[in-house]
Design a protein around this motif. Structure first.
Motif, PDB file in Angstrom:
ATOM      1  N   VAL A 164       0.832  -1.200   0.000  1.00  0.00           N
ATOM      2  CA  VAL A 164       0.000   0.000   0.000  1.00  0.00           C
ATOM      3  C   VAL A 164       0.869   1.254   0.000  1.00  0.00           C
ATOM      4  N   VAL A 165       1.939   1.258   0.811  1.00  0.00           N
ATOM      5  CA  VAL A 165       2.821   2.424   0.882  1.00  0.00           C
ATOM      6  C   VAL A 165       3.514   2.681  -0.449  1.00  0.00           C
ATOM      7  N   VAL A 166       4.096   1.647  -1.041  1.00  0.00           N
ATOM      8  CA  VAL A 166       4.806   1.811  -2.319  1.00  0.00           C
ATOM      9  C   VAL A 166       3.863   2.322  -3.400  1.00  0.00           C
ATOM     10  N   TYR A 167       2.702   1.718  -3.490  1.00  0.00           N
ATOM     11  CA  TYR A 167       1.740   2.123  -4.509  1.00  0.00           C
ATOM     12  C   TYR A 167       1.217   3.528  -4.257  1.00  0.00           C
ATOM     13  N   THR A 168       0.928   3.827  -2.986  1.00  0.00           N
ATOM     14  CA  THR A 168       0.391   5.133  -2.627  1.00  0.00           C
ATOM     15  C   THR A 168       1.375   6.253  -2.957  1.00  0.00           C
TER      16      THR A 168
ATOM     17  N   ILE B   4       2.326  10.897  -9.124  1.00  0.00           N
ATOM     18  CA  ILE B   4       1.699  11.116 -10.434  1.00  0.00           C
ATOM     19  C   ILE B   4       0.610  12.186 -10.328  1.00  0.00           C
ATOM     20  N   ILE B   5      -0.204  12.090  -9.296  1.00  0.00           N
ATOM     21  CA  ILE B   5      -1.322  13.023  -9.133  1.00  0.00           C
ATOM     22  C   ILE B   5      -0.819  14.448  -8.900  1.00  0.00           C
ATOM     23  N   PHE B   6       0.090  14.614  -7.946  1.00  0.00           N
ATOM     24  CA  PHE B   6       0.516  15.966  -7.567  1.00  0.00           C
ATOM     25  C   PHE B   6       1.567  16.556  -8.498  1.00  0.00           C
ATOM     26  N   SER B   7       2.054  15.750  -9.435  1.00  0.00           N
ATOM     27  CA  SER B   7       2.913  16.323 -10.482  1.00  0.00           C
ATOM     28  C   SER B   7       2.069  16.960 -11.584  1.00  0.00           C
ATOM     29  N   HIS B   8       0.733  16.797 -11.481  1.00  0.00           N
ATOM     30  CA  HIS B   8      -0.205  17.438 -12.407  1.00  0.00           C
ATOM     31  C   HIS B   8      -1.261  18.187 -11.578  1.00  0.00           C
ATOM     32  N   PRO B   9      -0.853  19.158 -10.752  1.00  0.00           N
ATOM     33  CA  PRO B   9      -1.794  19.799  -9.818  1.00  0.00           C
ATOM     34  C   PRO B   9      -2.983  20.474 -10.495  1.00  0.00           C
TER      35      PRO B   9
ATOM     36  N   LEU C 100      -7.635   8.619 -10.500  1.00  0.00           N
ATOM     37  CA  LEU C 100      -7.084   9.944 -10.774  1.00  0.00           C
ATOM     38  C   LEU C 100      -5.849   9.854 -11.665  1.00  0.00           C
ATOM     39  N   ALA C 101      -5.010   8.846 -11.426  1.00  0.00           N
ATOM     40  CA  ALA C 101      -3.815   8.669 -12.266  1.00  0.00           C
ATOM     41  C   ALA C 101      -4.200   8.394 -13.720  1.00  0.00           C
ATOM     42  N   LEU C 102      -5.232   7.584 -13.924  1.00  0.00           N
ATOM     43  CA  LEU C 102      -5.677   7.260 -15.290  1.00  0.00           C
ATOM     44  C   LEU C 102      -6.309   8.466 -15.969  1.00  0.00           C
ATOM     45  N   ILE C 103      -7.082   9.240 -15.210  1.00  0.00           N
ATOM     46  CA  ILE C 103      -7.791  10.388 -15.794  1.00  0.00           C
ATOM     47  C   ILE C 103      -6.842  11.559 -16.017  1.00  0.00           C
ATOM     48  N   ILE C 104      -5.994  11.841 -15.039  1.00  0.00           N
ATOM     49  CA  ILE C 104      -5.066  12.966 -15.138  1.00  0.00           C
ATOM     50  C   ILE C 104      -4.101  12.805 -16.313  1.00  0.00           C
ATOM     51  N   THR C 105      -3.649  11.591 -16.544  1.00  0.00           N
ATOM     52  CA  THR C 105      -2.705  11.350 -17.648  1.00  0.00           C
ATOM     53  C   THR C 105      -3.407  11.172 -18.996  1.00  0.00           C
ATOM     54  N   ASP C 106      -4.746  11.178 -19.001  1.00  0.00           N
ATOM     55  CA  ASP C 106      -5.546  10.988 -20.221  1.00  0.00           C
ATOM     56  C   ASP C 106      -5.342   9.620 -20.865  1.00  0.00           C
ATOM     57  N   THR C 107      -4.735   8.705 -20.131  1.00  0.00           N
ATOM     58  CA  THR C 107      -4.466   7.380 -20.696  1.00  0.00           C
ATOM     59  C   THR C 107      -5.747   6.671 -21.095  1.00  0.00           C
ATOM     60  N   TRP C 108      -6.798   6.847 -20.316  1.00  0.00           N
ATOM     61  CA  TRP C 108      -8.061   6.155 -20.585  1.00  0.00           C
ATOM     62  C   TRP C 108      -8.690   6.593 -21.906  1.00  0.00           C
TER      63      TRP C 108
ATOM     64  N   ALA D 119      -0.335   4.470 -17.952  1.00  0.00           N
ATOM     65  CA  ALA D 119      -0.481   5.718 -17.187  1.00  0.00           C
ATOM     66  C   ALA D 119       0.762   5.979 -16.343  1.00  0.00           C
ATOM     67  N   PHE D 120       1.275   4.941 -15.706  1.00  0.00           N
ATOM     68  CA  PHE D 120       2.495   5.085 -14.903  1.00  0.00           C
ATOM     69  C   PHE D 120       3.677   5.475 -15.784  1.00  0.00           C
ATOM     70  N   ASP D 121       3.777   4.855 -16.940  1.00  0.00           N
ATOM     71  CA  ASP D 121       4.907   5.130 -17.835  1.00  0.00           C
ATOM     72  C   ASP D 121       4.818   6.533 -18.424  1.00  0.00           C
ATOM     73  N   SER D 122       3.589   6.998 -18.640  1.00  0.00           N
ATOM     74  CA  SER D 122       3.383   8.344 -19.168  1.00  0.00           C
ATOM     75  C   SER D 122       3.797   9.407 -18.153  1.00  0.00           C
ATOM     76  N   ALA D 123       3.476   9.164 -16.881  1.00  0.00           N
ATOM     77  CA  ALA D 123       3.772  10.147 -15.835  1.00  0.00           C
ATOM     78  C   ALA D 123       5.210  10.060 -15.334  1.00  0.00           C
ATOM     79  N   ILE D 124       5.767   8.848 -15.315  1.00  0.00           N
ATOM     80  CA  ILE D 124       7.146   8.647 -14.845  1.00  0.00           C
ATOM     81  C   ILE D 124       7.883   7.840 -15.920  1.00  0.00           C
ATOM     82  N   PRO D 125       8.277   8.486 -17.019  1.00  0.00           N
ATOM     83  CA  PRO D 125       8.883   7.776 -18.155  1.00  0.00           C
ATOM     84  C   PRO D 125      10.097   6.946 -17.741  1.00  0.00           C
TER      85      PRO D 125
END
Length: 457
Positions: free
Chosen positions: A226-230, A236-241, A324-332, A346-352
């Motif tokens: 949970v900690v690692v994922y959180t 990802i979320i707060f890098s796109h405030p 939020l990660a999926l929506i913020i990165t527009d991956t969906w 989505a993870f790769d888009s936010a943290i290449p």
């Protein structure tokens, strides 16, 4: 033949998840919330104190401490449903499905309180004389032996519902799409089969140790994963405030309007949200009461309070972050991928470069811990149906099913699990409603004693 069978499973799944199941899960949760006079929401602080071990007593009956019971239950819920299940919800029902996941989870808090209180209140004994808990036991102990066919039906459906098909499939898909394909390593049915065999060996080594080892393992793994994922998702979320508030607006607006719900399909979005919430936190399905029924306590209400934290952690917090990660990165919107692959993108888009590999680690934790926890439920169910001396056979079947899940179609697997979950919900929720007066009386007594204890200090 197999393709036709797969389509039949998907069709039956879509058919069974209609108005009756919505009324059952949402209506049942609302009933429990009102009937309890908001007790689950009013005593969240006390539930957290219980979780710290303040009230643990090793001399009380049961097998797991409060923390271990919640960890085992969370290991079965905080898992792939939070990572790939959310992606499936958005691709099937749009972002608005997340709103209905929230609604279902909030009502599920009360459902968990009642079902897990009953799991301790009406514990029974298996054929070996060991104390057990869960819907099949509180149905027979609370409603009487005439209800045993209903309890057996639940147990049989639960053995299917807690199978490792989804976890094995999504872990295999992650390894294939994120590790093998990008590195030009040839993939085929054979490579998926090998992955499935390796996973089954690892899981087999753990689950044979039994529930006490599962409690120890999940007690360590759940907080870590949970900690690692959180931390990763929050980055990802707060890098796109600037996108955070619009993402929430998209979820809420799409829950009632927009392309995802045009053509009179609002009900379809609600069903998708409730369906994925059930897959995520299992409130009303009956698996968590089996873990909480093994808690070392003589206080049913205390365990119910601990259990109700599950949907909050699982759906309100973890699933929302994934969405939020999926929506913020527009991956969906820009990807045709589904399930775990969409989340990886989505993870790769936010943290290449490294994002998808962080997700790989998280997914291994999520899927493995779920597969460590689920056999316990299946073992309990088989023990109830066939007798304790045969219950260990479920572990072997579970390990073999991992291999099947690794090479099967995702949509068919989801359909099969959803059918089992729906059929588990009916006996669980109906029996809980019938037995709810017992929980009401016990909660009044418990909180009166708690108040008296505080006044003496």
């Amino acid at each position: 033949m197999f393709e036709e069978l797969g389509q039949l499973i998907i069709s039956v799944s879509d058919g069974i998840w209609g108005t009756p199941i919505l009324i059952l899960l949402l209506g049942g949760g609302f009933y429990f919330l009102v009937y309890s006079r908001l007790v689950p929401l009013r005593y969240i602080g006390h539930a957290l104190k219980i979780l710290t071990g303040k009230y643990d007593d090793p001399n009380e009956p049961g097998q797991l401490r409060h923390y271990q019971a919640l960890s085992t239950a969370l290991a079965g819920t905080v898992g792939m449903g939070n990572v790939s299940g959310v992606a499936v919800a958005i691709t099937m029902g749009g972002p608005g499905a997340i709103f209905w996941m929230w609604v279902s989870a909030l009502l599920g808090v009360s459902t968990k309180f009642f079902t897990c209180s009953l799991a301790v209140m009406f514990r029974g004994k298996d054929s070996a004389g060991e104390i057990q808990g869960g819907p099949m036991y509180y149905i027979t102990e609370g409603l009487g032996r005439n209800w045993k066919p209903v309890a057996v039906f639940f147990a049989v459906m639960a053995m299917v519902g807690v199978s490792p098909l989804f976890q094995a499939n999504q872990l295999t898909q992650m390894i294939r799409d994120v590790l093998l394909v990008p590195n030009n390593i040839p993939v085929s049915f054979g490579s998926d089969l090998v992955t499935g065999i390796v996973i089954s060996i690892i899981v087999g080594l753990v689950v044979i140790g039994g529930i006490k080892r599962i409690g120890n393992v999940t007690g360590s793994l759940v907080p870590t994963m949970v900690v690692v994922y959180t931390v990763t998702v929050l980055y990802i979320i707060f890098s796109h405030p600037a996108h955070i508030i619009p993402a929430f607006q998209t979820i809420i607006e799409d829950a009632f309007t927009g392309d995802a719900v045009l053509g009179g399909a609002v009900g379809a979005v609600i069903i998708t949200g409730v369906r994925r919430a059930a897959f995520s936190n299992e409130a009303g399905l009956g698996t968590a009461p089996m873990a909480h029924g093994a808690a070392k306590t003589n206080e049913p209400i205390r365990e119910g309070l601990v259990a109700m934290l599950g949907p909050i952690i699982d759906t309100i917090i973890v699933c929302t972050m994934t969405a939020l990660a999926l929506i913020i990165t527009d991956t969906w919107q820009i990807s045709n991928a589904d399930g775990i692959t969409l989340t990886a993108q989505a993870f790769d888009s936010a943290i290449p470069g490294v994002g998808k590999y962080i997700l790989v680690i998280c997914v291994i934790f999520f899927s493995m811990s779920t597969m460590f926890a689920f056999p316990y439920y299946g073992v309990k169910c088989l023990g109830f149906v066939a007798g304790a001396k045969y219950q260990h056979l479920y572990n072997y079947a579970f390990v073999l099913v991992i291999i099947i899940g690794a090479v099967s179609n995702l949509r068919v697997i989801i359909g099969l699990i959803d059918i089992a979950f729906a059929l588990m919900a009916f006996p669980t929720v109906i029996s809980t409603i019938l037995l709810s007066p017992h929980v009401k009386r016990a909660s009044v007594d418990y909180f009166a004693r708690l108040k008296l204890e505080k006044s003496r200090k």
